[in-house]
Motif scaffolding. Sequence first.
Motif, mmCIF file in Angstrom:
data_model
loop_
_atom_site.group_PDB
_atom_site.id
_atom_site.type_symbol
_atom_site.label_atom_id
_atom_site.label_comp_id
_atom_site.label_asym_id
_atom_site.label_seq_id
_atom_site.Cartn_x
_atom_site.Cartn_y
_atom_site.Cartn_z
ATOM 1 N N VAL A 294 -11.900 2.612 2.019
ATOM 2 C CA VAL A 294 -11.381 3.891 2.496
ATOM 3 C C VAL A 294 -10.464 3.609 3.673
ATOM 4 O O VAL A 294 -10.845 2.920 4.618
ATOM 5 C CB VAL A 294 -12.539 4.827 2.929
ATOM 6 C CG1 VAL A 294 -12.003 6.120 3.511
ATOM 7 C CG2 VAL A 294 -13.452 5.112 1.752
ATOM 8 N N CYS A 295 -9.254 4.150 3.626
ATOM 9 C CA CYS A 295 -8.292 3.957 4.703
ATOM 10 C C CYS A 295 -8.855 4.561 5.990
ATOM 11 O O CYS A 295 -9.271 5.721 5.998
ATOM 12 C CB CYS A 295 -6.962 4.622 4.349
ATOM 13 S SG CYS A 295 -5.754 4.584 5.681
ATOM 14 N N PRO A 296 -8.881 3.806 7.102
ATOM 15 C CA PRO A 296 -9.419 4.339 8.351
ATOM 16 C C PRO A 296 -8.498 5.372 9.008
ATOM 17 O O PRO A 296 -8.900 6.042 9.946
ATOM 18 C CB PRO A 296 -9.563 3.097 9.235
ATOM 19 C CG PRO A 296 -8.611 2.104 8.678
ATOM 20 C CD PRO A 296 -8.506 2.407 7.219
ATOM 21 N N TYR A 297 -7.290 5.537 8.500
ATOM 22 C CA TYR A 297 -6.351 6.507 9.066
ATOM 23 C C TYR A 297 -6.420 7.859 8.364
ATOM 24 O O TYR A 297 -6.537 8.891 9.012
ATOM 25 C CB TYR A 297 -4.913 5.971 8.977
ATOM 26 C CG TYR A 297 -4.674 4.767 9.842
ATOM 27 C CD1 TYR A 297 -4.354 4.901 11.181
ATOM 28 C CD2 TYR A 297 -4.776 3.484 9.318
ATOM 29 C CE1 TYR A 297 -4.146 3.790 11.978
ATOM 30 C CE2 TYR A 297 -4.557 2.371 10.102
ATOM 31 C CZ TYR A 297 -4.236 2.534 11.437
ATOM 32 O OH TYR A 297 -4.033 1.439 12.224
ATOM 33 N N CYS A 298 -6.347 7.857 7.020
ATOM 34 C CA CYS A 298 -6.267 9.128 6.293
ATOM 35 C C CYS A 298 -7.474 9.410 5.400
ATOM 36 O O CYS A 298 -7.616 10.507 4.881
ATOM 37 C CB CYS A 298 -4.988 9.169 5.457
ATOM 38 S SG CYS A 298 -4.956 8.031 4.048
ATOM 39 N N GLY A 299 -8.343 8.409 5.169
ATOM 40 C CA GLY A 299 -9.535 8.611 4.351
ATOM 41 C C GLY A 299 -9.310 8.435 2.858
ATOM 42 O O GLY A 299 -10.210 8.685 2.068
ATOM 43 N N HIS A 300 -8.137 7.994 2.440
ATOM 44 C CA HIS A 300 -7.838 7.792 1.025
ATOM 45 C C HIS A 300 -8.633 6.601 0.486
ATOM 46 O O HIS A 300 -8.641 5.535 1.069
ATOM 47 C CB HIS A 300 -6.337 7.538 0.850
ATOM 48 C CG HIS A 300 -5.930 7.242 -0.552
ATOM 49 N ND1 HIS A 300 -5.944 8.187 -1.542
ATOM 50 C CD2 HIS A 300 -5.504 6.095 -1.139
ATOM 51 C CE1 HIS A 300 -5.543 7.636 -2.674
ATOM 52 N NE2 HIS A 300 -5.271 6.360 -2.454
#
Length: 55
Positions: free
Chosen positions: A7-13
Amino acid sequence: MGIAMVVCPYCGHETEAPTTESGRVGGVRRRLKQEYRAARHTCNECGHDYDIRGP
């Protein structure tokens, strides 16, 4: 080479990311020192770089 769901730590994708280990990761971080980094990836959604920590 393994595949891990991260999971991307910036946007949650959520995305599949290739790893140098057998799919086991020690977490995803915005920035890691090189000695702790297993791989560096770029998010397909937001374009930020993030690091995958080795187990």
